[in-house]
Structures are given as structure tokens and as C-alpha cells.
Design an enzyme around this catalytic site. Structure first.
Site, short mmCIF file in Angstrom:
data_model
loop_
_atom_site.label_atom_id
_atom_site.label_comp_id
_atom_site.label_asym_id
_atom_site.label_seq_id
_atom_site.Cartn_x
_atom_site.Cartn_y
_atom_site.Cartn_z
N HIS A 4 -12.81 2.92 -0.04
CA HIS A 4 -12.85 1.86 0.98
C HIS A 4 -13.55 0.62 0.44
O HIS A 4 -14.07 -0.20 1.22
CB HIS A 4 -13.63 2.28 2.25
CG HIS A 4 -13.02 3.38 3.05
ND1 HIS A 4 -13.78 4.37 3.63
CD2 HIS A 4 -11.73 3.66 3.39
CE1 HIS A 4 -13.00 5.20 4.29
NE2 HIS A 4 -11.74 4.79 4.16
N ARG A 42 -2.52 -2.12 -3.52
CA ARG A 42 -3.73 -1.34 -3.30
C ARG A 42 -3.67 -0.11 -4.21
O ARG A 42 -2.72 0.66 -4.15
CB ARG A 42 -3.82 -0.89 -1.85
CG ARG A 42 -5.01 -0.01 -1.62
CD ARG A 42 -4.94 0.70 -0.30
NE ARG A 42 -6.13 1.52 -0.16
CZ ARG A 42 -6.16 2.65 0.52
NH1 ARG A 42 -5.07 3.08 1.12
NH2 ARG A 42 -7.26 3.34 0.61
N ARG A 77 -11.77 15.55 7.74
CA ARG A 77 -12.49 15.99 6.53
C ARG A 77 -13.92 16.40 6.87
O ARG A 77 -14.55 15.76 7.72
CB ARG A 77 -12.55 14.85 5.49
CG ARG A 77 -11.20 14.42 4.97
CD ARG A 77 -11.36 13.34 3.90
NE ARG A 77 -10.12 12.61 3.74
CZ ARG A 77 -10.04 11.29 3.66
NH1 ARG A 77 -11.13 10.53 3.70
NH2 ARG A 77 -8.87 10.71 3.53
N ASN A 111 0.88 -1.17 0.00
CA ASN A 111 0.00 0.00 0.00
C ASN A 111 0.91 1.22 0.00
O ASN A 111 1.46 1.60 1.02
CB ASN A 111 -0.88 -0.03 1.25
CG ASN A 111 -1.85 1.14 1.31
OD1 ASN A 111 -1.80 2.05 0.48
ND2 ASN A 111 -2.72 1.12 2.30
N GLU A 116 -8.26 -5.29 4.98
CA GLU A 116 -8.07 -4.96 3.57
C GLU A 116 -6.86 -5.69 2.99
O GLU A 116 -6.89 -6.09 1.83
CB GLU A 116 -7.91 -3.43 3.43
CG GLU A 116 -9.23 -2.71 3.66
CD GLU A 116 -9.08 -1.22 3.90
OE1 GLU A 116 -8.77 -0.83 5.04
OE2 GLU A 116 -9.29 -0.45 2.97
#
Ligand code: AMP
Length: 397
Positions: free
Chosen positions: A179, A90, A240, A7, A384
Site C-alpha cells: 500500500h 501498478r 487475512r 492495475n 492510488e
């Protein structure tokens, strides 16, 4: 087969080596401050203590070399280079082109480049990771696993924005969602835990971490998700804003005499529960402690976060027509019984009740709804890296 999962970010690179047969993590770690002074690799071989090695990493090629060195060195290495059968990467944005994971070839690299303007911070870094692995491990097959792929089943009415249609046609401006690897993993696992066929289930997956998103999953397929063209839309997150009126951007620019870049930095990095709590923290552990101690700023931030989650659950219940289970996952969803309770206490409208004893669980699969609940509430830890390793193995075995 041993699968290396990568990743790759702009200045960091996370990795895990996973055995595809046992699905055990053989080693995991992180290269930090790539291209910056003070870079280091931190890794933990299974069952051993964490190892930290300071080492200059002017670029990602050097970082990958150090990962391989960490995995294969005689002292604390865990494999030989030829045992690494495949690499899974990823990739943040696959645009509309990628609806599932693919083996990486020149055409795939070109297509990832082509959608890079949709994820200018992430896709270029992901590509650097691919190229660095190709250089250091020539001939080892590689797979791209996209954050957006699971959401490609959304119907047009869910993904289209109310802009002139030509902007979708010209620039691909639409909801993509992120996601996806987590939403896919958790929704499949939820069906297994419930002993039901995914095709018969209507689920809402709440991925509540530093970045946070919800998805509505009908019969195993995503029909809506809260993140949009970028991961900025939807829930209030760590830093965010989530959904805001787009006019806010222009309004702040005029008031503060600032640039678009300034405001984008503000809405991405300084907002969310962090900004709402007067910069107290973006970490829910701190916010929870402060909330319990009576800090009004922490209460404001967490209450707004919870309200937004509940509002999305309501809208996704309407979109699905019925909801069988709501799954909580990621850092906050898996670990914070406090936040889960605040959310679940507002779900009486769908007949959901919480089993407060079961809700004490942290980071483990658990049904947390009461015996009388009309909707199953459950904690389903995401993984993940394992999802990426599974896809990689399936395409390379
Ligand atoms: P993620 O982005 O999924 O890694 O989630 C990271 C976030 O999870 C952190 O910023 C924390 O806010 C939150 N988190 C992790 N552990 C806990 C915990 N025990 N209680 C509350 N929040 C937690």
C-alpha cells in the site's frame, strides 16, 4: 497528457484514464473474469452512465484491446489512441531494487521478474499487463509504480526479522510493506492540508480497507509499516489474519491433517474479521450493522480489529517519539465513522480527542479531532490511481 493507469490482477484488470493537467478521471473501468467464461468489461466515461459489454477475454492482450476499444470507439469513446501519452502500471513488489517509480525497459521487466517469487500471485499478473500494453500500444512510454517503494526508507532494525541473517542475504526475507502508493499519497496530502512542511511532521497513516496496513512516517519518510514480506502481516484484515504466531500453521496442519497450501488459503481468505465473525461478512458495513444490532460475533470481530489498530498506533508512537497527526484512509478509514470512533476513543494515552460531529464525514478530507486534542485526527481519502498518474507524467512529460 492523457495517462492510462493499469492495475492488472490474475483474472481482472482495472483501468483509469486521467488527464495530467486537470487530474480529472476521463474514464474508468474494469475487465472481469479474464481467461474465465463470462468475461466482461464495465466502464464509466466521465459524466455518463456505466457501460457493460460481455465479451470473451481469453487473455490479458484481449482485455487491453477491449480497454483501448472502450476508450477510443466512436460511440462512447473519450480519446483517440494517439492521445494516450503514457501508461502507468501498478506493480505490487519491487523488492529492494526499486525505491521509486521507473520508466519500464527490458532491464526493469527483468528485475520485476527476478522478485516475482516474493509476490507470486501479483507480479506475474502485473508483468502480463505490461507486455499486453507493449503489444497493443507499441512505442507508448510506460512507468512502473511499486507498492513497496515508499517503504524502502525503513531502517534495518524495522525491516529485519529475527531469523538467521543468512535468510535475508540468501532470499531477501524481510519486511517490505505494501500500500506504499497510498501511504505516500496520504502522508503528502496530510502535510498540505495541515499547511506544514512534510519534513517537520510525524504521522501515522491508517490505510483501513479490505487489506489494511499502518505506517509511521517521519519527515516524509516511512520508518515502519505493518505489512511484511507479504501483505499477510500486521492488522487483522477483511479475510487475512494479520500477525499470528507462526506455530499456528503447523498446529492447524496437524489437527486438520491439511497441507501448507490449505492453511495459507485459510489465513489469507477465510480469516480476519470474516473468520472472527463466524463467516458473517468481511465487509465492515455488514459488521457495523450487526454490531449495532447486538450480534456478538460481529462485535468480537470489530473489537479485535480496532484493538490491533490501536496497538499498532501505540507502537508507532513509540517508534516516532511523538505523533502530530493520525490519518484515516481507504474504504473503512474514509467511510466508517463508527470504526474511527471505536479507534479514537482508545487514543487518550496520546491526548487525542474526537470531534463527533466532524467524524460523521464520509469519503472527504476532514479534521476530525476535537479542539483540545493534542494530536490531529484526520480523514484523508487515498487516490492510488492519481498517484500513479502523477509519477507516470513526471517521468514521461
Ligand atoms: P478498500 O479495500 O479500500 O476498497 O475498502 C473496501 C472496504 O471498505 C469494504 O470491504 C468495506 O468493508 C469498507 N467500506 C466501504 N464503505 C464503507 C462504509 N460506508 N462503512 C463502512 N465500511 C465501508
Amino acid at each position: 497528457m492523457k495517462i492510462l493507469v493499469i492495475n492488472c490482477g490474475s483474472s481482472s484488470l482495472k483501468f483509469q484514464l486521467i488527464d495530467s493537467a486537470s487530474e480529472d478521471v476521463i474514464c474508468k473501468g474494469l475487465c472481469e473474469r479474464i481467461g474465465i467464461d463470462g468475461s466482461r468489461i464495465v466502464y464509466t466515461p466521465a459524466g455518463k452512465d456505466k457501460i457493460i459489454k460481455e465479451s470473451p477475454m481469453p487473455d490479458h492482450n484481449r482485455a487491453i484491446e477491449l480497454v483501448i476499444e472502450a476508450l477510443t470507439n466512436k460511440e462512447d469513446g473519450v480519446v483517440s489512441l494517439d492521445e494516450i501519452g503514457a501508461v502507468g502500471h501498478r506493480i505490487v513488489h519491487g523488492g529492494e531494487k526499486f525505491t521509486k517509480s521507473v520508466v519500464i525497459d527490458d532491464e526493469v521487466i527483468k528485475a520485476i521478474e527476478d522478485v516475482s517469487d516474493l509476490a507470486p500471485l501479483h507480479n506475474p499478473a502485473n508483468l502480463i499487463g505490461i507486455r499486453a500494453c507493449q503489444k497493443v500500444m507499441p512505442g507508448v512510454p510506460m512507468v512502473a509504480v511499486f507498492d513497496t517503494a515508499f517503504h524502502q526508507t525503513m531502517p534495518e532494525e524495522a525491516y529485519i526479522y529475527g531469523l538467521p541473517y543468512s535468510y535475508y542475504e540468501k532470499y531477501g526475507i524481510r519486511r517490505y510493506g505494501f500500500h506504499g502508493t497510498s501511504h505516500s499519497f496520504v502522508s503528502k496530502r496530510a502535510a498540505e492540508i495541515l499547511g506544514k512542511n512534510a519534513a517537520d511532521l510525524k504521522l501515522i497513516v491508517c490505510h483501513l480497507g479490505n487489506g489494511a496496513s499502518l505506517s509511521a512516517v517521519d519527515g516524509g519518510k516511512c520508518i515502519d509499516t505493518s505489512m511484511g514480506l507479504t501483505p499477510l502481516e500486521g492488522l487483522i484484515m477483511g479475510t487475512r489474519t494479520g500477525d499470528i504466531d507462526p506455530s499456528v500453521v503447523e498446529f492447524i496442519m496437524k489437527k486438520e491433517n491439511s497441507t501448507v497450501a490449505d492453511v495459507m488459503n485459510l489465513v489469507n481468505k477465510k480469516s480476519g474479521v470474516f473468520g472472527l465473525s463466524n463467516d458473517l461478512s468481511s465487509d465492515f458495513r455488514d459488521l457495523e450493522d450487526a454490531y449495532v444490532a447486538g450480534n456478538p460475533a460481529a462485535k468480537r470481530a470489530v473489537d479485535a480489529f480496532v484493538y490491533r489498530v490501536v496497538k499498532y498506533i501505540g507502537s508507532y508512537t513509540a517508534a516516532l517519539g511523538r505523533v502530530d497527526a493520525i490519518c484515516f484512509t481507504a474504504g473503512v478509514g474514509e467511510n466508517s465513522g463508527f470504526v474511527r470512533k471505536l479507534i479514537c476513543d482508545k487514543l487518550q494515552f496520546i491526548g487525542a480527542t474526537l470531534n463527533e460531529e466532524a467524524n460523521k464525514v464520509r469519503g472527504k478530507e476532514e479534521i476530525i479531532s476535537g479542539a483540545d486534542s493534542k494530536v490531529t485526527l484526520m480523514v484523508v481519502p487515498t487516490n492510488e490511481e492519481l498517484a500513479i498518474a502523477r509519477d507516470t507524467y513526471a517521468l514521461c512529460k
